[in-house]
Design an enzyme around this catalytic site. Sequence first.
Site, PDB file in Angstrom:
ATOM      1  N   HIS A  66       0.732  -1.399   0.010  1.00  9.99           N
ATOM      2  CA  HIS A  66       0.108  -0.084   0.024  1.00  9.99           C
ATOM      3  C   HIS A  66       0.925   1.254   0.010  1.00  9.99           C
ATOM      4  CE1 HIS A  66      -3.633   2.329   0.913  1.00  9.99           C
ATOM      5  NE2 HIS A  66      -2.857   2.965   1.415  1.00  9.99           N
ATOM      6  N   HIS A 117     -10.019   3.015  -0.250  1.00 19.00           N
ATOM      7  CA  HIS A 117      -9.950   2.612   0.788  1.00 19.00           C
ATOM      8  C   HIS A 117     -11.107   1.270   0.824  1.00 19.00           C
ATOM      9  CE1 HIS A 117      -9.786   4.100   5.374  1.00 19.00           C
ATOM     10  NE2 HIS A 117      -8.534   4.134   4.719  1.00 19.00           N
TER      11      HIS A 117
END
Length: 762
Positions: A66, A117
Amino acid sequence: MTDNIIQAPSTEGVDTVGRAAESPDVVQPWAQLGLKEEEYARIREILGRRPTSAELAMYSVMWSEHCSYKSSKVHLRRFGDLPAETPIGKQLAGIGENAGVVDIGQGWAVTFKIESHNHPSYIEPHQGAATGVGGIVRDIMAMGARPIAVMDPLRFGALDHPDTLRVLPGVVAGIGGYGNCLGLPNIGGEVVFDECYQGNPLVNALCVGALRHEDLHLAKATGVGNKVVLFGAKTGGDGIGGVSVLASETFDSAGPTKRPSVQVGDPFAEKVLIECCLDLYRAGVVEGIQDLGGAGLSCATSELASAGDGGMTIELDTVPLRDASLRPEEILMSESQERMMAVVAPDQLEEFLAITDRWDVEATVLGEVTDGTHLLISWHGETIVDVPPRSVAHDGPVYERPMQRPAYLDALQADSALGLTRPSTPAELREQLLQVLASPNICDKSWITDQYDRYVRGNTSLAMPDDAGVVRVDESTGLGVALSTDCNARFAQLDPYAGAQLALAEAYRNVATTGALPVAVSDCLNFGSPEDAGVMWQFSQAVDGIVDGCRAFGVPVTGGNVSFYNQTGATAIHPTPVLSVLGVLEDVARRTPSGWSTGGLYLFQLGATREEFDGSEWAGVVHDHLGGTPPRVDLAAERALADVLVQGARDGVLAAAHDLSQGGLAVALMEGVLRHGIGARISLSDNVFTDLFSESAARAVVAVAPEHADALASLCDEHGVEMSAIGVTAAEIDGLQIEGVDSMTLEELRRAHTDTLPAVFG
């Protein structure tokens, strides 16, 4: 869960650098933190010893997929070959900063970015989505801008699946609740339903902000002796391990189990933080600034130091805490929301703290910039981190993952929709038109969008269901921007290169239909596991498609996000490269709406229609079919069409313009009638089915007053765009009359379009 992840090597106290050097054989939980064996070995090589628990925590989150982009970095470098400038000005900040910033003229700049998200929103839909909005807003704040609008491209599993009923309402409530409390209009986005997202919904969030050129701020810690200040909310135990354990790993078939990794947001605290930051910028007391999102303090300290002079000292025990039991490692990994970190000159510190105090925002001096080369973090006087900051923030592992064209693709592409049974009577055409109009991906989304405030702040000129959102930047001149986010993952599943280009082309076209000149791109690339060679092939193809498309359009990619591991077990989502295009309007009063509002207008189709049904809504809705190859991409035709739409808006030629994409001309006409209740009479070619349901690209339908028809024809002739008269708007017609199709009344159209979501969600 976090107590089982990080443990001090002994019970005697905190794991210090000195203790780490003296105890090289202590077993550390590097695998539980998401690190590979070779990555842990490399950390030991960099440090010349084993890492402390705090250092291990920092490397694990910053070297996660990420944060480090370790599987995508080799491909994303190709974006560097794109134009450095936009069609109207320069980039003031690009890839590598918190968000891209572009010049829009008159001394104004805008910054925009889109991020994901996804996994947190499946685990805890409300907080996952809310903190996604909060995080992207802080990225925009960190550039020195005032956030002015948000958007939300969303994708869920099948509409009739029980888990969609669990996830969607929470996600929508989280987005609406957080954005509404911030006072930011939500001006657009997408809502898509597909079985491939079952267990892996995609919650992407975009924010756009405005600033004067001189107000630009960057994330770097420069100036020896300058103070490092943490301000905003206290640090708690929420979000620990979010980017390393949650966002960088594939879900298993057991479903959502990692609840402790989801952050908790407070939109009212963020609203105060926004105003506080803007006051700090106006006072000129900020030398550098960084938001605290993914990886929290680990990210903020290492990235600021890495981008600056190279040295920084931090006293971690001075961090204000919500939970006094947090260990140093947990403080460094916490992703508690509504926090910022600033670099402040000593002679400006008093004024800085006076401003934060005036806004009742807690601010604490944690350390300072040094003339050294390392980031040093202490805990009650003991050094627990001593690392080269670049090794944490920027020089993480880079993988060239194996790539292979998926074996299933040949059979999938051979299964064309051209052989599907087509409607043969006017009644069947009518039935299938209404069936497509009522389908989950085409139906009215107001059950969702009515939960968002679209007009707060009073600068919104267009918002959903228009093709793109338009928001005014400068009230004195009317200068504004248009934004659209798009991706048809069905096309990308059939051909990721063409699918990515079609997503870019659709967003580009949607912005142009408002009359805005497209100038820049941000992307959110959602894919399955990078450890799957087929997924990496899809990803590489999509990047190539975007790069080639942006080069043809002459626009840069200013930033974005990669989200991998969107799959459950071995089942990955369709490749979903969401593209956002930003356009500039010299005066938002001249924007073109999507729907016609009066009768007596001529309707024209711009662009050429071909027999292209593979991946179409008609094939999916009527026949549950996905196969073949996507519509042909013609970037030159897209650019020519955009030129006509932009110039037509500037010249006051167009009364309305609607792009043709999902559902083709059929959906555009039905939506046009429904928008203001003004009917239309349509006459097409002998091949009515193809005219209605084809999803050929580079097309739009426009409404023009009779006296402007010749001007439009001249524009189309000048740019080589095909123009076909297809009908007229008529206030006296109840609904839609298409030659060769049984008529549909306004009430029938409205009922088909609006009943779908309320029937499921109430």
